[in-house]
Scaffold this active site. Structure first.
Site, PDB file in Angstrom:
ATOM      1  N   ALA A 299       0.857  -1.177   0.000  1.00 28.12           N
ATOM      2  CA  ALA A 299       0.000   0.000   0.000  1.00 28.12           C
ATOM      3  C   ALA A 299       0.899   1.235   0.000  1.00 28.12           C
ATOM      4  CB  ALA A 299      -0.872  -0.018   1.246  1.00 28.12           C
TER       5      ALA A 299
ATOM      6  N   GLY B 212       0.565  -5.099   0.833  1.00 29.71           N
ATOM      7  CA  GLY B 212      -0.631  -5.187  -0.016  1.00 29.71           C
ATOM      8  C   GLY B 212      -0.326  -5.812  -1.371  1.00 29.71           C
TER       9      GLY B 212
ATOM     10  N   GLU C 246      -0.453  -9.409  -0.783  1.00 35.48           N
ATOM     11  CA  GLU C 246      -1.860  -9.762  -0.547  1.00 35.48           C
ATOM     12  C   GLU C 246      -2.654  -9.789  -1.860  1.00 35.48           C
ATOM     13  OE1 GLU C 246      -2.108  -6.682   2.459  1.00 35.48           O
ATOM     14  OE2 GLU C 246      -2.638  -8.179   3.969  1.00 35.48           O
TER      15      GLU C 246
ATOM     16  N   GLU D 280       4.690  -5.101   6.983  1.00 40.54           N
ATOM     17  CA  GLU D 280       3.937  -4.046   7.681  1.00 40.54           C
ATOM     18  C   GLU D 280       4.396  -3.866   9.124  1.00 40.54           C
ATOM     19  OE1 GLU D 280       2.628  -6.515   5.853  1.00 40.54           O
ATOM     20  OE2 GLU D 280       0.949  -5.792   4.648  1.00 40.54           O
TER      21      GLU D 280
HETATM   22  N1  CO8 Z   1       4.581   3.250  -0.496  1.00 40.04           N
HETATM   23  C1  CO8 Z   1       4.961   4.421  -1.010  1.00 40.04           C
HETATM   24  N2  CO8 Z   1       6.134   4.579  -1.676  1.00 40.04           N
HETATM   25  C2  CO8 Z   1       6.924   3.493  -1.809  1.00 40.04           C
HETATM   26  C3  CO8 Z   1       6.581   2.240  -1.283  1.00 40.04           C
HETATM   27  C4  CO8 Z   1       5.337   2.129  -0.590  1.00 40.04           C
HETATM   28  N3  CO8 Z   1       4.901   0.970  -0.091  1.00 40.04           N
HETATM   29  N4  CO8 Z   1       7.574   1.372  -1.567  1.00 40.04           N
HETATM   30  C5  CO8 Z   1       8.504   2.046  -2.255  1.00 40.04           C
HETATM   31  N5  CO8 Z   1       8.119   3.340  -2.406  1.00 40.04           N
HETATM   32  C6  CO8 Z   1       8.839   4.430  -3.071  1.00 40.04           C
HETATM   33  C7  CO8 Z   1      10.002   4.927  -2.247  1.00 40.04           C
HETATM   34  O1  CO8 Z   1       9.567   5.865  -1.279  1.00 40.04           O
HETATM   35  C8  CO8 Z   1      10.883   5.540  -3.292  1.00 40.04           C
HETATM   36  O2  CO8 Z   1      10.360   6.800  -3.658  1.00 40.04           O
HETATM   37  P1  CO8 Z   1      11.341   8.086  -3.707  1.00 40.04           P
HETATM   38  O3  CO8 Z   1      12.299   7.765  -4.824  1.00 40.04           O
HETATM   39  O4  CO8 Z   1      10.408   9.216  -4.020  1.00 40.04           O
HETATM   40  O5  CO8 Z   1      12.009   8.156  -2.402  1.00 40.04           O
HETATM   41  C9  CO8 Z   1      10.666   4.625  -4.514  1.00 40.04           C
HETATM   42  O6  CO8 Z   1       9.436   3.935  -4.263  1.00 40.04           O
HETATM   43  C10 CO8 Z   1      11.758   3.564  -4.649  1.00 40.04           C
HETATM   44  O7  CO8 Z   1      11.891   2.883  -3.411  1.00 40.04           O
HETATM   45  P2  CO8 Z   1      13.300   2.686  -2.651  1.00 40.04           P
HETATM   46  O8  CO8 Z   1      14.213   3.813  -2.947  1.00 40.04           O
HETATM   47  O9  CO8 Z   1      13.000   2.419  -1.202  1.00 40.04           O
HETATM   48  O10 CO8 Z   1      13.818   1.368  -3.394  1.00 40.04           O
HETATM   49  P3  CO8 Z   1      14.803   0.244  -2.819  1.00 40.04           P
HETATM   50  O11 CO8 Z   1      15.111  -0.643  -3.980  1.00 40.04           O
HETATM   51  O12 CO8 Z   1      15.919   0.870  -2.053  1.00 40.04           O
HETATM   52  O13 CO8 Z   1      13.922  -0.567  -1.729  1.00 40.04           O
HETATM   53  C11 CO8 Z   1      11.946  -1.724  -0.964  1.00 40.04           C
HETATM   54  C12 CO8 Z   1      12.840  -1.324  -2.158  1.00 40.04           C
HETATM   55  C13 CO8 Z   1      12.731  -2.694  -0.046  1.00 40.04           C
HETATM   56  C14 CO8 Z   1      10.733  -2.415  -1.520  1.00 40.04           C
HETATM   57  C15 CO8 Z   1      11.557  -0.471  -0.143  1.00 40.04           C
HETATM   58  O14 CO8 Z   1      11.061   0.519  -1.054  1.00 40.04           O
HETATM   59  C16 CO8 Z   1      10.502  -0.697   0.884  1.00 40.04           C
HETATM   60  O15 CO8 Z   1      10.801  -1.235   1.949  1.00 40.04           O
HETATM   61  N6  CO8 Z   1       9.229  -0.327   0.602  1.00 40.04           N
HETATM   62  C17 CO8 Z   1       8.140  -0.433   1.535  1.00 40.04           C
HETATM   63  C18 CO8 Z   1       7.650  -1.869   1.658  1.00 40.04           C
HETATM   64  C19 CO8 Z   1       6.544  -1.963   2.676  1.00 40.04           C
HETATM   65  O16 CO8 Z   1       6.711  -1.689   3.852  1.00 40.04           O
HETATM   66  N7  CO8 Z   1       5.336  -2.388   2.229  1.00 40.04           N
HETATM   67  C20 CO8 Z   1       4.175  -2.512   3.065  1.00 40.04           C
HETATM   68  C21 CO8 Z   1       3.338  -1.273   3.034  1.00 40.04           C
HETATM   69  S1  CO8 Z   1       1.978  -1.281   4.159  1.00 40.04           S
HETATM   70  C22 CO8 Z   1       0.833  -2.268   3.383  1.00 40.04           C
HETATM   71  O17 CO8 Z   1       1.013  -2.752   2.305  1.00 40.04           O
HETATM   72  C23 CO8 Z   1      -0.474  -2.472   4.111  1.00 40.04           C
HETATM   73  C24 CO8 Z   1      -1.404  -3.311   3.264  1.00 40.04           C
HETATM   74  C25 CO8 Z   1      -2.800  -3.343   3.822  1.00 40.04           C
HETATM   75  C26 CO8 Z   1      -3.781  -2.501   3.047  1.00 40.04           C
HETATM   76  C27 CO8 Z   1      -3.731  -2.685   1.525  1.00 40.04           C
HETATM   77  C28 CO8 Z   1      -4.395  -1.492   0.848  1.00 40.04           C
HETATM   78  C29 CO8 Z   1      -3.856  -1.220  -0.574  1.00 40.04           C
END
Ligand code: CO8
Length: 259
Positions: free
Chosen positions: A67, A110, A113, A133
């Site tokens: 998400a 998500g 999921e 999460e």
């Molecule tokens: N949300 C918003 N932006 C994101 C997300 C995210 N989940 N994941 C990555 N991005 C963005 C980053 O902020 C970054 O943007 P910017 O360049 O503007 O800073 C861009 O994407 C690239 O990401 P990274 O620079 O972090 O890339 P890396 O290769 O270094 O890392 C990762 C990749 C490991 C995937 C890392 O981006 C990360 O940890 N992302 C978050 C993963 C996460 O925690 N996901 C769970 C989110 S909560 C959730 O899903 C709840 C679900 C329940 C409800 C579902 C409703 C839809």
């Protein structure tokens, strides 16, 4: 209106449609607009007789990294309650046609999921699955604790959900989460090939078979068997059943019309 965050490819193969999640800079983070567009696309393809199977993919780097954290960060519990984003997920879950996820790179939160809501999963060697999460102070909310546990069992699901660790495509295959792993340059092609194979079969039988397999997840064995039997009998009211069995007897390839 043209969707902004998904691309819909009609007829990538006979009776097969492909939806690509398309927010590449954000690793296909699932914001509310993307999910609404996905829901609308699936509703429309589900009602379209020229489509029998739907493939959902991201890109090579990410299926979806979860998400959109930036969109959720400042929300209160009442905001989340009022937005009611899970009604979108409930509609997606009702898609009658088979959904095949083609996964490369990250399928997290998500994103994982959404993959698990699909009926089959083809992964590239680079696919990574996780429910991270817990690392941002919450927990899975779109089925992660339930579907992951049913797919891989308590031990691995508990570890993934409580630590947020990612697992590789090989670990996902060994745990029974996915159907198979293919080289990264072939993952989409293989998902479309599988979709094409299913799309050549009776769409009525396929839909009822999908419905019956899913019934196994929320019914007792007795109820599930009863449901299966009803669907089995019902298919004898279809032209496809006559065609399928007649073609077998005549030693020819059946032509299914979905009637
Ligand atoms: N949300 C918003 N932006 C994101 C997300 C995210 N989940 N994941 C990555 N991005 C963005 C980053 O902020 C970054 O943007 P910017 O360049 O503007 O800073 C861009 O994407 C690239 O990401 P990274 O620079 O972090 O890339 P890396 O290769 O270094 O890392 C990762 C990749 C490991 C995937 C890392 O981006 C990360 O940890 N992302 C978050 C993963 C996460 O925690 N996901 C769970 C989110 S909560 C959730 O899903 C709840 C679900 C329940 C409800 C579902 C409703 C839809």
């Amino acid at each position: 209106m043209q969707p902004e965050f998904i691309i819909i490819h009609q007829q990538v193969a006979p009776y097969v449609a492909h939806i690509q999640l398309n927010r590449p800079k954000e690793l296909n983070a699932l914001n509310l607009q993307l999910m609404t567009e996905l829901k609308e696309a699936l509703k429309s393809l589900d009602a379209d007789d020229s489509v029998r199977v739907i493939v959902i993919s991201g890109n090579e780097k990410a299926f979806a990294a979860g998400a959109d954290i930036k969109q959720m960060a400042g929300k209160s519990a009442m905001d989340m309650y009022n937005i009611d984003q899970f009604s979108t997920w409930d509609t997606i879950k009702k898609t009658k046609k088979p959904l095949i996820a083609a996964v490369s790179g990250f399928a997290l939160g998500g994103g994982c999921e959404l993959v698990m809501l699909c009926d089959m999963i083809i992964a590239s060697e680079t696919a990574r699955f996780g429910q991270p999460e817990i690392k941002i102070g919450v927990m899975p909310g779109a089925g992660g604790t339930q579907r992951l546990t049913r797919a891989v069992g308590k031990a691995l699901a508990m570890e993934m959900v409580l630590t947020g660790k990612f697992i590789t495509a090989t670990a996902a295959l060994n745990a029974g989460l996915i159907n198979r792993i293919v080289p990264v340059e072939l993952y989409l092609q293989e998902a479309i090939r599988l979709a094409t194979e299913i799309a050549a079969l009776s769409p009525l039988a396929v839909r009822m078979a999908k419905e019956s397999v899913l019934k196994a997840f929320d019914s007792s064995l007795e109820e599930g068997l009863h449901f299966e039997r009803k669907n089995f009998y019902l298919l004898f009211a279809s032209e496809d059943q006559k065609e399928g069995m007649q073609a077998f007897v005549e030693k020819r390839t059946p032509v299914f019309k979905g009637k």
